[in-house]
Design a protein around this motif. Structure first.
Motif, PDB file in Angstrom:
ATOM      1  N   THR A 185       0.833  -1.214   0.000  1.00  0.00           N
ATOM      2  CA  THR A 185       0.000   0.000   0.000  1.00  0.00           C
ATOM      3  C   THR A 185       0.860   1.254   0.000  1.00  0.00           C
ATOM      4  OG1 THR A 185      -0.070  -0.080   2.387  1.00  0.00           O
ATOM      5  CG2 THR A 185      -1.914  -1.092   1.227  1.00  0.00           C
ATOM      6  N   TRP A 186       0.204   2.355  -0.358  1.00  0.00           N
ATOM      7  CA  TRP A 186       0.920   3.628  -0.414  1.00  0.00           C
ATOM      8  C   TRP A 186      -0.090   4.756  -0.280  1.00  0.00           C
ATOM      9  CZ3 TRP A 186      -1.119   6.485  -4.326  1.00  0.00           C
ATOM     10  CH2 TRP A 186      -1.780   5.756  -5.332  1.00  0.00           C
ATOM     11  N   HIS A 187       0.376   5.915   0.053  1.00  0.00           N
ATOM     12  CA  HIS A 187      -0.475   7.104  -0.043  1.00  0.00           C
ATOM     13  C   HIS A 187       0.362   8.303  -0.448  1.00  0.00           C
ATOM     14  CE1 HIS A 187       1.027   8.571   3.831  1.00  0.00           C
ATOM     15  NE2 HIS A 187       1.002   7.307   4.194  1.00  0.00           N
ATOM     16  N   PHE A 188      -0.339   9.367  -0.835  1.00  0.00           N
ATOM     17  CA  PHE A 188       0.380  10.549  -1.311  1.00  0.00           C
ATOM     18  C   PHE A 188       1.096  11.248  -0.167  1.00  0.00           C
ATOM     19  CE2 PHE A 188      -2.577  10.170  -4.873  1.00  0.00           C
ATOM     20  CZ  PHE A 188      -1.676  10.302  -5.908  1.00  0.00           C
ATOM     21  N   VAL A 189       2.295  11.718  -0.462  1.00  0.00           N
ATOM     22  CA  VAL A 189       3.028  12.470   0.553  1.00  0.00           C
ATOM     23  C   VAL A 189       3.422  13.849   0.032  1.00  0.00           C
ATOM     24  CG1 VAL A 189       3.917  10.431   1.722  1.00  0.00           C
ATOM     25  CG2 VAL A 189       5.217  11.448  -0.153  1.00  0.00           C
TER      26      VAL A 189
END
Lengths: 297, 314
Positions: free
Chosen positions: B71-75
């Motif tokens: 998983t990932w999210h915007f940084v």
């Protein structure tokens, strides 16, 4: 414009030179001082190559501390040991496979694309395609490497075929640039004549254009050969299975095992270098004129 | 008459347009014979898929905290901020730029001198040319392995024997001098290509120009300064562009000679970016790659500007 003129004598000169022994350059005396200086400078090239050959032909016991001593009696066993240790035949085949596909693919794909673009230049779609390709001229491999490795793995191309395809694609922009400059200098009347005689577009390409493109195809072929044969970065990252690695990568992978026997290491280095060196010595004239043509255009 | 009677495929110009909306759509997307489209569309599709798509993808990941899987999210710009503050990345740029500039100057200077000599009236000219061209076809990595042994082992022994202090210890093992070894080997590999291009330039200079200059009493140095160098300048520009671009991407010579060491003293930008695979810094190194791309692009635009101003053709 000036560069345009220069290509002709460059290409023509060596052909004359090989026919008969070259006379002393027109009108002047031989510059012996300069000859001696250049001979000394050439040692910078010769010494490392001598060193590699000398090391490869000695046993560890024969090797002096600097490694520069002359190999006598010649010890051929290192080549056998290196051959077995690094699985040279397979690595050689992989290098050859990638190089053949890359050379043929680069010439064929970019010649077709360049021809279609040049002959349809009046349509904005083709102009846009050309600009689109050129925009990618300056994308270096490290920039796109990380996503590319994942992409190649996900579609099952993490192998030498994938490496060859990437070589073709990375070179596409530059090759189309070279080809289209060359095609523009070919009179379109030749193709029209072929068409009136009943050639289809494909036949015109194969029978009229491809032969005319021979010089520039040679240039692109040489660039493709040097790049794909010697490349280390791309095969190292793209090819997942170490078994299917190319010659330079195999040298890298076996580096640790070589430390025990440096002479075997140098035999292995030499086996990686010799094919291109021999090919170059045979085809030097075409390589040099090909590179001149490619860089000046 | 013949031309208009031929089907569109033969003439290669606009397709026969049918009236109506469908015809108009067709004309925009397929303005020419299908054969031409077969020639170019596969190439463009593959090019987009293999080059452009990963480039855009990489740019996208650089704004996330993606580690290569999961998983990932915007940084946002966090990766970029961190990259600018990261001493490892800063050092890799420092090393790569310093190396590229010095190696570029060395390559051009030596190549021009050798090309002038190889173009002069020397004995065994063809033989010397062959010798100087040879490194052109050799693999940079393998050449580096050969040199790493010569520089690391043989040179110090010889230097000690003749009491030449600077080379008595292995320069590749010293973090302040290791980059000089890389400059030397990278130039060794790059010089033949540059010589070939300079020779192409020298051949294009008409001998009459020199005759005229000799009659006017110009010395050899004056001839070089006032005639040879200006006439060679376009080739000098070509060489600078080609070598500099290659030097910025330096990888195999660093791996072969020092493997980035000692410490990280000779870790090039390319090597730093690739480390994103092994350290889990995938998104972070993609930000680095995007920065590297813009630096490369900046140099390219600058160089093209120089060429345009000089009126040269490339």
């Amino acid at each position: 414009m000036a560069t345009e003129v220069s290509t002709t004598p460059v290409v023509a000169a060596p052909r004359v030179r090989t026919r008969r022994p070259r006379p002393v350059p027109e009108g002047g005396r031989v510059n012996w001082g300069l000859t001696i200086i250049i001979a000394i400078v050439s040692l910078i090239v010769i010494i490392p190559l001598y060193f590699a050959i000398a090391m490869a032909l000695k046993s560890p016991a024969q090797t002096s501390s600097t490694g520069f001593n002359f190999p006598w009696p010649i010890h051929w066993g290192n080549f056998r040991a290196a051959w077995d240790l690094t699985n040279t035949p397979l690595a050689f085949s992989m290098s050859l496979l990638i190089t053949v596909i890359a050379v043929a693919g680069e010439i064929f794909v970019s010649a077709l694309a360049a021809w279609a673009i040049v002959r349809n230049w009046h349509h904005w779609q083709f102009k846009a395609t050309f600009v689109y390709l050129l925009a990618a001229l300056f994308i270096p491999f490290p920039v796109v490497a990380l996503p590319q490795v994942k992409l190649m793995a996900s579609i099952g191309l993490a192998n030498p075929f994938g490496v060859a395809i990437l070589h073709i694609m990375f070179a596409l922009a530059f090759n189309v640039l070279l080809f289209s400059a060359f095609i523009r200098s070919i009179p379109v009347e030749l193709e029209e004549a072929a068409r009136i005689d009943g050639c289809s577009t494909w036949q015109t390409f194969r029978k009229v254009l491809l032969p005319l493109l021979a010089p520039i195809s040679a240039t692109i072929g040489i660039f493709a050969f040097l790049q794909s044969w010697n490349d280390f970065m791309m095969p190292q990252l793209i090819t997942a299975n170490p078994k299917y690695q190319t010659l330079p990568v195999v040298q890298y992978l076996f580096q640790d095992q070589f430390t025990t026997n440096l002479n075997v290491a140098f035999a292995s280095y030499l086996m990686a270098l010799l094919p291109t060196l021999v090919a170059f010595l045979i085809a030097q004239r075409w390589v040099v004129s090909g590179i001149m043509r490619g860089s000046i255009k | 008459m013949t031309a208009t009677a031929l089907p569109s495929e033969r003439t290669g110009t606009a397709a026969r347009s049918r009236p109506g909306a469908l015809g108009k759509v067709k004309k925009i997307f397929f303005p020419v014979a299908p054969t031409y489209l077969f020639m170019i569309i596969p190439a463009i599709v593959l090019f987009t898929f293999f080059i452009i798509y990963p480039a855009i993808q990489g740019m996208f990941w650089s704004f996330t905290n993606y580690v290569g899987y999961g998983t990932w999210h915007f940084v946002g710009l966090a990766n970029y901020k961190a990259a600018f503050a990261d001493p490892t990345i800063r050092d890799s740029y420092g090393f790569t730029l310093l190396f590229a500039v010095v190696a570029c100057i060395l390559t051009n200077a030596v190549a021009m001198a050798v090309a002038l000599a190889l173009n002069a009236k020397i004995k065994w000219r063809a033989g010397f040319r062959t010798v100087f061209f040879m490194p052109l076809v050799l693999s940079g990595l393998v050449v580096s392995y050969i040199f790493s042994f010569i520089i690391g082992n043989s040179v110090p022994i010889i230097a000690t024997a003749i009491h030449f202090a600077p080379l008595e210890s292995d320069i590749l093992a010293n973090q302040h001098t290791a980059w000089l070894g890389i400059v030397f080997v990278a130039s060794w590999v790059a010089i033949p290509g540059a010589i070939i291009i300079f020779l192409a330039g020298l051949v294009s200079i008409q001998p009459e120009v020199y005759e005229a200059a000799s009659i006017d009493g110009a010395s050899t140095w004056k001839q070089f300064q006032r005639m040879t160098f200006p006439l060679l300048f376009p080739f000098f520009v070509i060489n600078t562009i080609l070598t500099f671009k290659n030097f910025l991407n330096v990888y195999d010579i660093c791996v072969g000679l020092t493997n980035g060491g000692p410490g990280t003293a000779t870790t090039s930008v390319a090597q730093t970016i690739f480390s994103g695979f092994f350290t889990g810094d995938y998104a972070y190194q993609m930000a680095n790659a995007v920065i590297f791309f813009f630096i490369t692009l900046l140099f390219a635009i600058f160089q093209l500007g120089v060429i345009r101003r000089r009126g040269g053709s490339l």
